[in-house]
Design an enzyme around this catalytic site. Structure first.
Site, mmCIF file in Angstrom:
data_model
loop_
_atom_site.group_PDB
_atom_site.id
_atom_site.type_symbol
_atom_site.label_atom_id
_atom_site.label_comp_id
_atom_site.label_asym_id
_atom_site.label_seq_id
_atom_site.Cartn_x
_atom_site.Cartn_y
_atom_site.Cartn_z
ATOM 1 N N SER A 143 -3.559 4.866 -4.368
ATOM 2 C CA SER A 143 -3.932 3.607 -5.018
ATOM 3 C C SER A 143 -4.070 3.858 -6.507
ATOM 4 O O SER A 143 -4.464 4.969 -6.919
ATOM 5 C CB SER A 143 -5.281 3.140 -4.458
ATOM 6 N N TYR A 157 -13.898 5.515 -2.766
ATOM 7 C CA TYR A 157 -12.516 5.246 -2.317
ATOM 8 C C TYR A 157 -11.528 5.850 -3.310
ATOM 9 O O TYR A 157 -10.565 6.520 -2.925
ATOM 10 C CB TYR A 157 -12.320 3.736 -2.192
HETATM 11 P P1 NAP Z 1 -4.863 -3.252 5.884
HETATM 12 O O1 NAP Z 1 -4.114 -4.512 5.718
HETATM 13 O O2 NAP Z 1 -6.349 -3.288 6.010
HETATM 14 O O3 NAP Z 1 -4.241 -2.457 7.123
HETATM 15 C C1 NAP Z 1 -4.754 -1.199 7.428
HETATM 16 C C2 NAP Z 1 -4.001 -0.624 8.606
HETATM 17 O O4 NAP Z 1 -4.526 0.699 8.842
HETATM 18 C C3 NAP Z 1 -4.230 -1.402 9.888
HETATM 19 O O5 NAP Z 1 -3.036 -1.384 10.654
HETATM 20 C C4 NAP Z 1 -5.317 -0.600 10.608
HETATM 21 O O6 NAP Z 1 -5.261 -0.687 12.044
HETATM 22 C C5 NAP Z 1 -4.951 0.803 10.193
HETATM 23 N N1 NAP Z 1 -6.081 1.741 10.257
HETATM 24 C C6 NAP Z 1 -7.275 1.680 9.643
HETATM 25 N N2 NAP Z 1 -8.031 2.741 9.989
HETATM 26 C C7 NAP Z 1 -7.293 3.469 10.853
HETATM 27 C C8 NAP Z 1 -7.534 4.661 11.579
HETATM 28 N N3 NAP Z 1 -8.700 5.324 11.506
HETATM 29 N N4 NAP Z 1 -6.550 5.132 12.403
HETATM 30 C C9 NAP Z 1 -5.368 4.477 12.501
HETATM 31 N N5 NAP Z 1 -5.085 3.343 11.836
HETATM 32 C C10 NAP Z 1 -6.050 2.848 11.021
HETATM 33 O O7 NAP Z 1 -4.598 -2.246 4.647
HETATM 34 P P2 NAP Z 1 -3.491 -2.285 3.486
HETATM 35 O O8 NAP Z 1 -4.022 -3.096 2.370
HETATM 36 O O9 NAP Z 1 -2.158 -2.584 4.042
HETATM 37 O O10 NAP Z 1 -3.576 -0.768 2.979
HETATM 38 C C11 NAP Z 1 -2.675 0.219 3.428
HETATM 39 C C12 NAP Z 1 -2.820 1.430 2.518
HETATM 40 O O11 NAP Z 1 -2.544 1.061 1.174
HETATM 41 C C13 NAP Z 1 -4.221 2.044 2.502
HETATM 42 O O12 NAP Z 1 -4.127 3.449 2.453
HETATM 43 C C14 NAP Z 1 -4.821 1.504 1.226
HETATM 44 O O13 NAP Z 1 -5.838 2.346 0.715
HETATM 45 C C15 NAP Z 1 -3.606 1.476 0.338
HETATM 46 N N6 NAP Z 1 -3.725 0.552 -0.786
HETATM 47 C C16 NAP Z 1 -3.868 -0.773 -0.563
HETATM 48 C C17 NAP Z 1 -3.992 -1.619 -1.656
HETATM 49 C C18 NAP Z 1 -4.164 -3.107 -1.481
HETATM 50 O O14 NAP Z 1 -4.498 -3.782 -2.472
HETATM 51 N N7 NAP Z 1 -3.948 -3.671 -0.315
HETATM 52 C C19 NAP Z 1 -3.953 -1.106 -2.959
HETATM 53 C C20 NAP Z 1 -3.790 0.260 -3.129
HETATM 54 C C21 NAP Z 1 -3.666 1.086 -2.043
HETATM 55 P P3 NAP Z 1 -5.686 -2.066 12.831
HETATM 56 O O15 NAP Z 1 -4.630 -3.072 12.473
HETATM 57 O O16 NAP Z 1 -5.651 -1.678 14.256
HETATM 58 O O17 NAP Z 1 -7.032 -2.424 12.298
#
Ligand code: NAP
Length: 248
Positions: A143, A157
């Site tokens: 991130s 985080y």
């Molecule tokens: P999200 O929409 O909350 O989706 C998270 C996914 O991870 C879900 O499928 C969830 O499973 C799964 N997950 C969470 N904990 C887990 C665990 N312990 N074991 C296996 N699966 C797990 O998140 P996102 O925004 O797409 O983020 C994805 C990545 O991008 C993360 O690493 C986040 O830090 C990074 N990121 C996101 C942003 C942003 O603004 N969105 C910005 C920078 C970086 P379930 O569906 O079963 O709950």
């Protein structure tokens, strides 16, 4: 040759877009998720419509045994992985450090750091040419918080993502001679459920006003970067941290 990708957290958000794009790029896809079976199965179905095989596997990546088992199940159903996208992540809650709960801190590092390291370790064991594997690619999703530090919101985080970037650099050097490239996508804010989960649903709209490009990332923007780094077009990229931050 059949190719296989494991996308952690592939059931929703950035992981779901990455899983669908991997399928479009010809990978059989293993979609890992934590609890939302319906979403993960929908993504698997969308992948199958691209003409590849896809399975959804529920496994908490913060548990090393569960990770080992997931890799074994994936290998026996789809083949040995050629691509791992370490995408699953949690933010915990948005709070200044002095109010941070131990449980949130532990969970953030358990999933974002330990989970990604467990998955990378299993991937190296399967991919390493020294073990008879055919090499492969590991992509870690970080991130821009790793660079900004996210003061007043979630420095815990940001620190976990900083760890993943350092891990990317070291592991790339360690396994380059084993036929494995390791890279990182440093994602800007994308409008996914993660912000609602952390209790900060207005965050994407707020960041869109700050970003020079005037919007947040789409999940597709991040998926495209990950799949490019995974592709032969990026065959000399290893240890790279590619920021997709809309100019931030
Ligand atoms: P999200 O929409 O909350 O989706 C998270 C996914 O991870 C879900 O499928 C969830 O499973 C799964 N997950 C969470 N904990 C887990 C665990 N312990 N074991 C296996 N699966 C797990 O998140 P996102 O925004 O797409 O983020 C994805 C990545 O991008 C993360 O690493 C986040 O830090 C990074 N990121 C996101 C942003 C942003 O603004 N969105 C910005 C920078 C970086 P379930 O569906 O079963 O709950």
């Amino acid at each position: 040759m059949d190719k296989c990708a494991i996308i952690t957290g592939g059931g929703r958000g950035i992981g779901a877009a990455t899983a669908r794009l991997a399928a479009k790029s010809g990978y059989h896809v293993c979609i890992n998720y934590a609890s939302d079976t319906a979403s993960a199965e929908m993504v698997a179905e969308a992948c199958r419509r691209e003409g590849v095989q896809a399975i959804a596997i529920k496994a908490d990546i913060a548990t090393s045994d569960a990770v080992e088992e997931m890799f074994e199940r994936c290998t026996s159903s789809l083949g040995s992985p050629d691509l791992l996208v370490n995408n699953a992540g949690v933010v915990g809650s948005a709070t200044p450090l002095e109010h941070l709960d131990d449980s949130v801190l532990h969970r953030t590092f358990a999933v974002n750091v330990f989970g990604s390291v467990y998955c990378a370790r299993s991937a190296v064991r399967h991919m390493s040419t020294a073990n008879g594997g055919r090499g492969g690619v590991i992509i870690n999703i970080s991130s821009i918080a790793a660079t900004t530090g996210s003061p007043g919101e979630y420095v815990h985080y940001a620190a976990s993502k900083g760890a993943i970037e350092t891990f990317t650099i070291g592991l790339a050097k360690e396994v380059g001679s084993l036929g494995i490239r390791v890279n990182c996508v440093q994602s800007g804010t994308a409008d996914t459920d993660i912000h609602r989960t952390e209790g900060n649903p207005q965050r994407p709209a707020m960041i869109a006003k700050l970003a020079p490009l005037g919007r947040v990332a789409s999940t597709q923007d991040i998926a495209e970067a990950a799949l490019w780094l995974a592709s032969d077009k990026a065959s000399y990229a290893s240890g790279s941290i590619l920021r997709i931050g809309g100019g931030l």
